[in-house]
Design a protein around this motif. Sequence first.
Motif, short mmCIF file in Angstrom:
data_model
loop_
_atom_site.label_atom_id
_atom_site.label_comp_id
_atom_site.label_asym_id
_atom_site.label_seq_id
_atom_site.Cartn_x
_atom_site.Cartn_y
_atom_site.Cartn_z
N VAL A 61 0.75 -1.16 0.02
CA VAL A 61 -0.04 0.04 -0.25
C VAL A 61 0.81 1.29 -0.03
O VAL A 61 0.77 2.11 -0.85
CB VAL A 61 -0.89 -0.01 1.27
CG1 VAL A 61 -1.90 1.32 1.36
CG2 VAL A 61 -1.83 -1.12 1.15
N LEU A 295 -6.29 1.25 5.94
CA LEU A 295 -5.97 0.65 4.61
C LEU A 295 -5.60 -0.66 4.74
O LEU A 295 -5.87 -1.47 3.66
CB LEU A 295 -4.76 1.69 4.35
CG LEU A 295 -5.01 3.15 4.25
CD1 LEU A 295 -3.85 3.79 3.56
CD2 LEU A 295 -6.47 3.27 3.06
N VAL A 309 -6.49 0.48 -3.13
CA VAL A 309 -6.80 1.13 -1.96
C VAL A 309 -5.94 2.18 -1.63
O VAL A 309 -6.33 3.40 -1.11
CB VAL A 309 -6.40 0.03 -0.75
CG1 VAL A 309 -6.20 0.47 0.56
CG2 VAL A 309 -7.50 -1.14 -0.83
N TRP A 313 -7.37 6.18 -1.31
CA TRP A 313 -7.22 6.77 -0.40
C TRP A 313 -6.54 8.40 -0.72
O TRP A 313 -7.19 9.49 -0.19
CB TRP A 313 -6.05 6.29 0.61
CG TRP A 313 -5.73 7.11 1.79
CD1 TRP A 313 -6.66 7.08 2.95
CD2 TRP A 313 -4.47 7.90 2.08
NE1 TRP A 313 -5.81 7.94 3.69
CE2 TRP A 313 -4.43 8.33 3.30
CE3 TRP A 313 -3.40 7.89 1.31
CZ2 TRP A 313 -3.57 9.19 3.68
CZ3 TRP A 313 -2.28 8.74 1.65
CH2 TRP A 313 -2.31 9.32 3.28
#
Length: 322
Positions: A61, A295, A309, A313
């Motif tokens: 991420v 997350l 993701v 965000w």
Amino acid sequence: MRLTLRTAAVGVLGGALLVSCGLTSGSPMVDDVKPGTIGKGLPLKGADLTVASKEFTEQLVLGAIMGIAFEAAGADVLDRTGIQGSIGAREAIKSGDADAMYEYTGTAWITYLGNSDPIDDPQKQWQAVRDADLKNGVTWLPPASLNNTYALATNRKNEAKYKTKTLSDVAALSKKDPKAVTLCVESEFSSREDGLPGMQKEYGMKIPNSNITKMDTGIIYTQVSKGSCTFGEVFTTDGRIKAMNLAVMEDDKHFFPNYNAAPEINTDALKKHPEIAEVLAPITKKLNNKIAQELNSKVDVEGQDAHEVAKDWLIKEGFVKE
């Protein structure tokens, strides 16, 4: 010492996820994003940047966040997220095979720089890493408050029953009612000086071996949630803490090392493209444990793609636009 913590985190945070965008050879990032609050004026236009990460969920991420931010600022980005192991990712940055990644200060201080004692103050820990790593051709930008370290957690029923909020409370309970404190831990944590033995020594805990169950990291969260063990070893940014509504015990004596995420940049790349720092600064400042848990949970619990993701965000926060 810290290589193994981050390796252990693979099991906790998504089970050694290796995805197509994380192949060693790399592949271009092709997100159709524009500047939001970052990247105005396309300060990285014309730059060719390679972004790296390790293979576990949080790293995937964070690597995607960094790469998409660079794209929005005008760079062409090669994606090398998902490198297996801390050392491989680190060497990619040092050698210049990759230009940037989010790394953890404790990992650098202990594993890469060879120190045995962590520094309690997170800012001083970062400063020490930054200063020491310059000679290695690596520059550290200011850190996030996101701190992915060890902790003990319990379910809400046991939290209410035993009224434990801190590790000192757990230590007091272990003396008052020894049978009440049962632990689920991974085998590595049970033998490391920065794990269970050191924690027991620091807090004066005396937990008999019969009260300690060793298991795979991913199972611990489920067992703690069910109450099969009163307390379990967790990582503070794991999405399952929130998803399973677990209560994390405060490390009130600051025993566990700080693992604050910070941009680790190849120094030559930063000299060539100093705008990297201004692009990443507001994003890094925003990252904290709560956001990391949310997350990570979207990936580990809900099954969403780590790259999507990250992109969602960044858009939600206004950093980039589609």
